[in-house]
Each structure stands twice: as C-alpha cells, then as structure tokens.
Design a protein around this motif. Structure first.
Motif, mmCIF file in Angstrom:
data_model
loop_
_atom_site.group_PDB
_atom_site.id
_atom_site.type_symbol
_atom_site.label_atom_id
_atom_site.label_comp_id
_atom_site.label_asym_id
_atom_site.label_seq_id
_atom_site.Cartn_x
_atom_site.Cartn_y
_atom_site.Cartn_z
ATOM 1 N N HIS A 1 -9.342 31.808 -0.594
ATOM 2 C CA HIS A 1 -10.607 32.490 -0.905
ATOM 3 C C HIS A 1 -11.607 32.187 0.204
ATOM 4 C CE1 HIS A 1 -8.764 33.010 -4.768
ATOM 5 N NE2 HIS A 1 -8.586 31.718 -4.843
ATOM 6 N N LYS B 1 -14.776 31.759 2.594
ATOM 7 C CA LYS B 1 -16.140 31.413 2.178
ATOM 8 C C LYS B 1 -17.084 32.576 2.468
ATOM 9 C CE LYS B 1 -18.462 28.222 4.359
ATOM 10 N NZ LYS B 1 -18.856 26.901 4.889
ATOM 11 N N ARG C 1 -16.113 39.726 -11.283
ATOM 12 C CA ARG C 1 -14.916 38.908 -11.089
ATOM 13 C C ARG C 1 -14.985 37.639 -11.932
ATOM 14 N NH1 ARG C 1 -16.370 40.824 -5.927
ATOM 15 N NH2 ARG C 1 -17.655 38.970 -5.674
ATOM 16 N N GLU D 1 -6.348 29.626 -10.715
ATOM 17 C CA GLU D 1 -5.542 30.484 -9.838
ATOM 18 C C GLU D 1 -4.528 31.291 -10.652
ATOM 19 O OE1 GLU D 1 -5.920 31.256 -6.824
ATOM 20 O OE2 GLU D 1 -7.175 29.688 -5.984
ATOM 21 N N ASN E 1 -6.328 33.944 -12.668
ATOM 22 C CA ASN E 1 -6.868 34.996 -11.810
ATOM 23 C C ASN E 1 -5.777 35.938 -11.309
ATOM 24 O OD1 ASN E 1 -9.344 35.997 -10.491
ATOM 25 N ND2 ASN E 1 -8.252 35.508 -8.601
ATOM 26 N N PRO F 1 -8.952 39.649 -6.357
ATOM 27 C CA PRO F 1 -9.989 39.202 -5.426
ATOM 28 C C PRO F 1 -11.044 38.351 -6.140
ATOM 29 C CG PRO F 1 -9.579 41.558 -5.202
ATOM 30 C CD PRO F 1 -8.854 41.117 -6.440
ATOM 31 N N ILE F 2 -11.421 37.267 -5.523
ATOM 32 C CA ILE F 2 -12.487 36.408 -6.055
ATOM 33 C C ILE F 2 -12.940 35.503 -4.918
ATOM 34 C CG2 ILE F 2 -10.990 34.507 -6.872
ATOM 35 C CD1 ILE F 2 -12.846 34.476 -9.431
ATOM 36 N N THR F 3 -14.216 35.120 -4.892
ATOM 37 C CA THR F 3 -14.707 34.292 -3.800
ATOM 38 C C THR F 3 -14.496 32.809 -4.094
ATOM 39 O OG1 THR F 3 -16.984 33.956 -4.594
ATOM 40 C CG2 THR F 3 -16.532 36.006 -3.379
ATOM 41 N N TYR F 4 -14.582 32.027 -3.043
ATOM 42 C CA TYR F 4 -14.449 30.568 -3.114
ATOM 43 C C TYR F 4 -15.421 29.981 -4.135
ATOM 44 C CZ TYR F 4 -15.178 25.808 -1.135
ATOM 45 O OH TYR F 4 -15.331 24.464 -0.938
ATOM 46 N N ILE G 1 -14.536 31.051 -7.965
ATOM 47 C CA ILE G 1 -13.401 30.418 -8.645
ATOM 48 C C ILE G 1 -13.620 28.923 -8.823
ATOM 49 C CG2 ILE G 1 -11.927 29.968 -6.618
ATOM 50 C CD1 ILE G 1 -9.571 31.059 -8.423
#
Length: 412
Positions: A4, A6, A14, A94, A97, A101-104, A107
């Motif tokens: 993911h 940054k 999300r 993880e 999910n 798609p997902i950001t640092y 999550i």
C-alpha cells in the motif's frame, strides 16, 4: 508499505468496506476522544493520556506518524502494540480486504481499531491523520468528546488553501450532540467550527469562552465554569504547550477526572520530537558540551511556536540543522526562526522520497535572511557546528521524518 504505497486519497468508502468485512470494530471501542487540528494534536493527546492514566484509567491511543518504529502509532491499554499482535491484526485486515485498493494509512488505522476493539479499556484516544471530515479515523458514530486544536495553513493540496476551507475539514469530526473542546483559533476558523457545532447541537467548550488558560508567576492558571485551577507549567517545552495543556484540561474537566489527573496532564506527559532535549546517543557524544534539541514541527505556525520556545530559553548561540519535505511552506516555516539562529545547516532526509534537497532548503533559508550551507548528514552538521562553537545550542528541526531518523539512530 510495498502493498500500500504511502499516498493520500481522502475518501472513506474503502475504510467503510473493510470495517464491514471485519464486523465493525469501530462500534466496539471504549469511549472515544477524537482529536483534530493542525498543530498540537499529539501533545494534547499525550497530556490527556497522562491525566487519565494517573487516576487509574486504561487508555488506548492512536497517533501518526511514528518516529522510530511503527508500533508507536498504536498503544493498546497503555502499552505499545506487541509485534505479534500487530502482525496478527495486519494480516487479518489484509485477508478481509482481499486485494482491494486501500491506502497505507487506511488499512493500518483499521488494524488499530481492530486491536482496540478486542482489549478492554476505559477510553480510546484517536488522533486524526489529515484533515478530519474524510480521515480514516472519522468512523466513530458517537465519540464521548471531540477536540479541535489550533488550525493553521498546512496540507493545502488536500484540505484547501484558506483557513475557512481547512477549518471545514477539521470541523468534520464534530458529531451531533457530542461536546467539542476547541483550542485557540483564528476568527475565520472559529466561525466555521461554531457554525457546524450549532447546526449539530454539539455543546461548545471553547478557549476564550468556556475556558481560559494563562501563565502567572511561573504557574499555569486554568479557569472554566467549574472554577479555577493553579497548576505547574507543562513539562513539554514552549509557550504553545500552555494552549495544548488548556485543551487537555478542558477535556479532563469535562470528564470529571479530578485534581490528580489535572496535575499529571501537565507534569507527566511525554511526547518525543516536540522540543525534546537530546542528552544521550551518538550526537551527544560528538557534541558533549552543546545543547541539543529536536523538534518535528514543519509549518509556519510551528515555526512561530518554535521561535517563541527559543525566546523562552537562556541566551545562547543557536544553530539550526534543518531538513524538510518538498510539500511544505519552507519559507513560511523558516521566516519566524531567522532572527533566532546564527546559521542554518541544510540536510536532505535520508530514505524519504519527498525530501527537499539540501541545496533547496539552504536557498530558501538564505531567501529569509539566514546564513546557510548544505551538509550530507545531521552528524556532519553537528560536528562542524561544535568545531567552531563547542557549547552552541543546536536545533535539529523541519520534519517529523528527520526527527524519526535522529531517534532511530539511538539519540534520546
């Protein structure tokens, strides 16, 4: 980080999807105190936590970014999350999910909420990462309390380039009927906060209205509708910490925690890289007679606060070792500090893709009147400074990422 990148993408879709897949851990938290603002969020949180823990309360705390280790972001019932628990909740997130798609930040925030939901505690302190309205922490339907620390111009590429726009994002944490503690604000920011609080029926506990804080004869004086408290000055350095202490005290007074909590909030809080005196480690060995300070502030308001903090220290030749990100208002940060330093030594931030090159930091420093030169590292800068002025005051500053590198190298 490899799964993911940054990046920042301010939407909550999300996060909501992942929380639903995990059976909504955000609904199973101990009472939440949610903290937004441009400057002072972390210090205010640290003071509240110190106050709560002094009266035997168990506290979860979430903050960002970390300095030396990721685990600093997640404190479960008073202790930094263990390696095993961190690994377990991240793997569970993880799996839930499932490659979407997902950001640092998203999550890892959900992982923190999952950890908090599984361990009993009395309170949960959530610090906003960026903004408020669309921040990944803004998923708790009804916190016990919201707090907005001072708002200033920062992160304009995400939050807007006016105080009104930025305040609108920060005020997005205000929930219907939930009291909101508000630190000192510019008038245009305060108007936005008051408007949203009124529309949502959120009782306002605002600096200059429902509470006041000031220094008198070397003491902190706090006054609200319950009365007056005479306390020691905050152990965190800088005049701005008086305001942060005021917000923390207003929160603890609202929670009716008592005098032991109020005193501990100002005397027992610890918050690294906020005018932190470095006394041991490699840099202290290089400069045994120098006075070493570390500060991670990085926007114009932080520059003003840092200049005021230097004003409050005994007179001593001061040199800056500065590294910044290329997303910041460098001149705005350095301008209030220019009169306080003999010279600035510019460095790039090792391992940070968005670092401003040392040459550009030096050029910006010269543009605001500082004598400046480039260095290859903080250690080289400290060595050069102490070679010419062994008992100098050396301020390492400009970014929390730079501060993290300094602490990771064993300085403390």
């Amino acid at each position: 980080m490899s799964l993911h990148p940054k990046v920042i993408d301010l939407v909550l879709d999300r996060v909501w999807t992942l929380l639903a897949a995990l059976d909504h851990p955000e609904r199973k938290l101990p009472p939440v105190i949610h903290i937004a603002g441009t400057n002072g969020k972390g210090s205010t949180q640290a003071m509240i936590r110190a106050g709560l823990e002094a009266v035997g309360k168990s506290v979860h705390a979430y903050t960002s970014p970390h300095l030396a280790r990721f685990h600093e972001r997640i404190r479960v019932a008073g202790d930094l999350i263990s390696e095993a628990e961190l690994q377990a909740v991240l793997q569970e997130c993880e799996a839930a999910n499932d490659g979407a798609p997902i950001t640092y930040f998203e999550i890892t925030t959900v992982a923190a909420l999952l950890a908090f939901s599984r361990t009993p505690a009395d309170y949960t302190l959530l610090e906003v990462g960026l903004g408020g309205r669309l921040d990944a922490t803004n998923v708790v339907e009804r916190p016990a309390l919201s707090i907005i620390t001072p708002i200033s111009i920062d992160h304009t590429q995400f939050l807007g380039d006016t105080l009104t726009a930025i305040a609108g994002e920060k005020a997005g944490i205000i929930k219907r009927g939930v009291p909101v503690v508000v630190g000192p604000q510019p008038d245009e920011a305060m108007e936005v906060i008051e408007d949203r609080a009124m529309r949502l029926g959120a009782p306002l506990l605002a600096y200059g209205q429902q509470w006041h804080v000031w220094e008198e004869r070397g003491r902190l004086i706090f006054q609200d509708e319950q009365g007056l408290r005479d306390l020691p000055l905050p152990n965190l350095i800088g005049a701005h910490q008086l305001q942060n202490a005021g917000a923390a005290l207003a929160a603890l007074r609202h929670l009716e925690m008592g005098d032991t909590a109020y005193e501990a909030a100002v005397t027992a809080a610890e918050w690294p890289a906020r005018m932190q005196r470095l006394r041991k480690g490699p840099l202290a060995k290089v400069a045994p007679e120098a006075e070493l300070w570390l500060d991670g502030g990085h926007n114009p308001a932080a520059g003003i606060a840092l200049a005021a903090a230097l004003d409050g220290l005994p007179n001593r030749p001061t040199y800056m070792v500065c590294g910044m990100l290329n997303t910041k208002d460098i001149a705005g940060y350095l301008r209030p500090l220019a009169a306080h330093a003999e010279a600035l030594y510019a460095v790039s931030i090792a391992g940070e893709a968005n670092t401003l090159p040392a040459a550009e930091t030096a050029a910006q420093a010269r543009a605001v009147g500082l004598v400046a030169q480039e260095m290859t590292s903080v250690a080289e800068a400290v060595t050069q400074i102490t070679a010419k002025d062994s008992d100098a005051r050396i301020l390492i500053c400009g970014s929390l990422y730079l501060a993290g590198n300094v602490l990771r190298d064993g300085n403390a």
